[in-house]
Design a protein around this motif. Structure first.
Motif, short mmCIF file in Angstrom:
data_model
loop_
_atom_site.label_atom_id
_atom_site.label_comp_id
_atom_site.label_asym_id
_atom_site.label_seq_id
_atom_site.Cartn_x
_atom_site.Cartn_y
_atom_site.Cartn_z
N THR A 160 -12.91 29.33 45.50
CA THR A 160 -13.34 29.47 46.90
C THR A 160 -14.44 28.51 47.34
O THR A 160 -14.90 28.58 48.49
CB THR A 160 -13.85 30.91 47.14
N TYR A 161 -14.86 27.58 46.51
CA TYR A 161 -16.01 26.73 46.84
C TYR A 161 -15.89 25.95 48.15
O TYR A 161 -16.87 25.87 48.90
CB TYR A 161 -16.31 25.76 45.69
N ALA B 295 -14.09 32.85 40.29
CA ALA B 295 -14.10 33.04 41.74
C ALA B 295 -14.71 31.85 42.46
O ALA B 295 -14.25 31.45 43.54
CB ALA B 295 -14.87 34.32 42.07
N THR B 296 -15.75 31.26 41.90
CA THR B 296 -16.44 30.13 42.54
C THR B 296 -15.57 28.89 42.61
O THR B 296 -15.52 28.21 43.64
CB THR B 296 -17.75 29.81 41.79
N ASN C 299 -14.08 35.69 47.49
CA ASN C 299 -14.85 35.31 46.30
C ASN C 299 -15.30 36.53 45.50
O ASN C 299 -14.95 36.67 44.33
CB ASN C 299 -16.04 34.45 46.71
#
Length: 354
Positions: A262-263, A258-259, A213
């Motif tokens: 990869t959440y 990024a969130t 992330n």
């Protein structure tokens, strides 16, 4: 003072300020991620509604459950991350210059190198600070007794019970609410009794994978920053004349990307770190990362991996943007104090994200 130390201290300071501002959203998001029952409000209500419910039934203080260890964790995480990031980045830059002298490359650090540097820094950070975040998750997801059912009310209930049956006096000494591990020391003791010393590294596998992330975030940030500086240079405005607002926006866009990617790993990590109830349904008890992912998909569907994502996007993007903006200003201020040269502050680019 070394540049690595300046960036480490500035990163810790920026992280603390961002944490204080966005912490209630973090608490709500942790509860959304760890809620298994589809009938509960966490599945239906938005972040604001959730915060209102917490305040109504548990009080304002529950929105800040685990704040102190979280601030310690944030300062430690940001400090460790930025410190090692700067060290690894400097080595990558030195290697790039060496290659350039041999006629390979232009002397700049590429995307792959930036990704590697961020990933290595993230791994060091996770291994050193994971115990703090396990405690924070425990305290955030702990649900206090309703405000309406105060300790005094519980005491009255116990008194009536004892009057009806005096034999229960020995077995009922104090309201149960007093024994709830909502303080840091109690949370630590509770975790140790549940899982021993290894319990403090629960969720470390998805956490290590989650280093992608910040790696993705910093890669996006570096790319956007480089393009913006190049455009500024071509417009004769100076490559380093970025405002705090521009840094804020760059940080927000990078964190958003990024969130989203990869959440699901964040949800799995929260599930593993949350308190496991002994009598809980076995479908909700996880032996490890793969077991958690399998059971979540099987019993909750793919949507279970994205619970609370909208809340997380708002919180993490805002917090990250604040961190970038504040950190850059703190780095400039620290350099000014160390060198006493205002022109140096304006000319030197911040190396924290390089």
């Amino acid at each position: 003072m070394s540049d690595a130390l300046i960036n480490g201290v500035a990163g810790a300071g920026g992280g603390i300020i961002a944490q204080l501002i966005t912490y209630p959203l973090q608490t709500v998001n942790a509860r959304q991620q760890t809620e298994r029952d589809p009938s509960k409000p966490a599945f239906k209500d938005g972040a604001v509604r959730q915060m209102c419910l917490v305040v109504k039934h548990e009080g304002w203080e529950r929105l800040y459950g685990g704040l102190m260890p979280s601030l310690v964790g944030t300062a430690a995480s940001q400090g460790v991350y930025y410190y090692f990031y700067q060290i690894f980045r400097s080595r990558a830059e030195a290697a790039a210059l060496q290659r350039s002298r041999r006629g390979v490359g232009d002397g700049s650090v590429g995307m792959l190198q930036s990704l590697t540097v961020a990933a290595l820094s993230g791994c060091v950070n996770v291994l050193l600070t994971n115990p703090i975040w396990v405690i924070v998750t425990r305290m955030q997801t702990h649900r206090k007794a309703s405000k309406q059912q105060s300790p005094l009310d519980l005491t009255c209930v116990l008194d009536k019970t004892i009057e009806a049956d005096p034999s229960k006096k020995k077995t009922i000494e104090a309201p149960a609410v007093e024994n709830i591990p909502h303080k840091t020391i109690h949370a630590i003791q509770d975790l140790y009794k549940e899982a021993g010393p290894f319990g403090f590294w629960k969720g470390v596998v998805p956490a290590l994978i989650m280093v992608s992330n910040p790696a993705i975030q910093f890669m996006l940030y570096e790319t956007l920053l480089k393009k913006l500086k190049k455009r500024r240079a071509s417009n004769l405005k100076g490559a380093d004349g970025l405002t705090a607002l521009e840094i804020f926006l760059l940080g927000a866009v990078a964190k958003l990307g990024a969130t989203v990617v990869t959440y699901p790993l964040l949800v799995v990590k929260a599930r593993l770190q949350a308190k496991q109830i002994i009598d809980d349904d076995k479908r909700h008890r996880y032996k490890g990362t793969l077991d958690a992912i399998t059971k979540m998909i099987r019993y909750e569907g793919l949507s279970g991996l994205y619970k609370g994502m909208s809340t997380k996007i708002v919180q993490s993007v805002f917090a990250s943007a604040l961190l970038f903006m504040i950190k850059e200003e703190l780095v400039k201020g620290a350099r000014l104090l160390v060198t006493g040269n205002t022109s140096l502050v304006k000319k030197l680019p911040s190396k924290s994200l390089r």
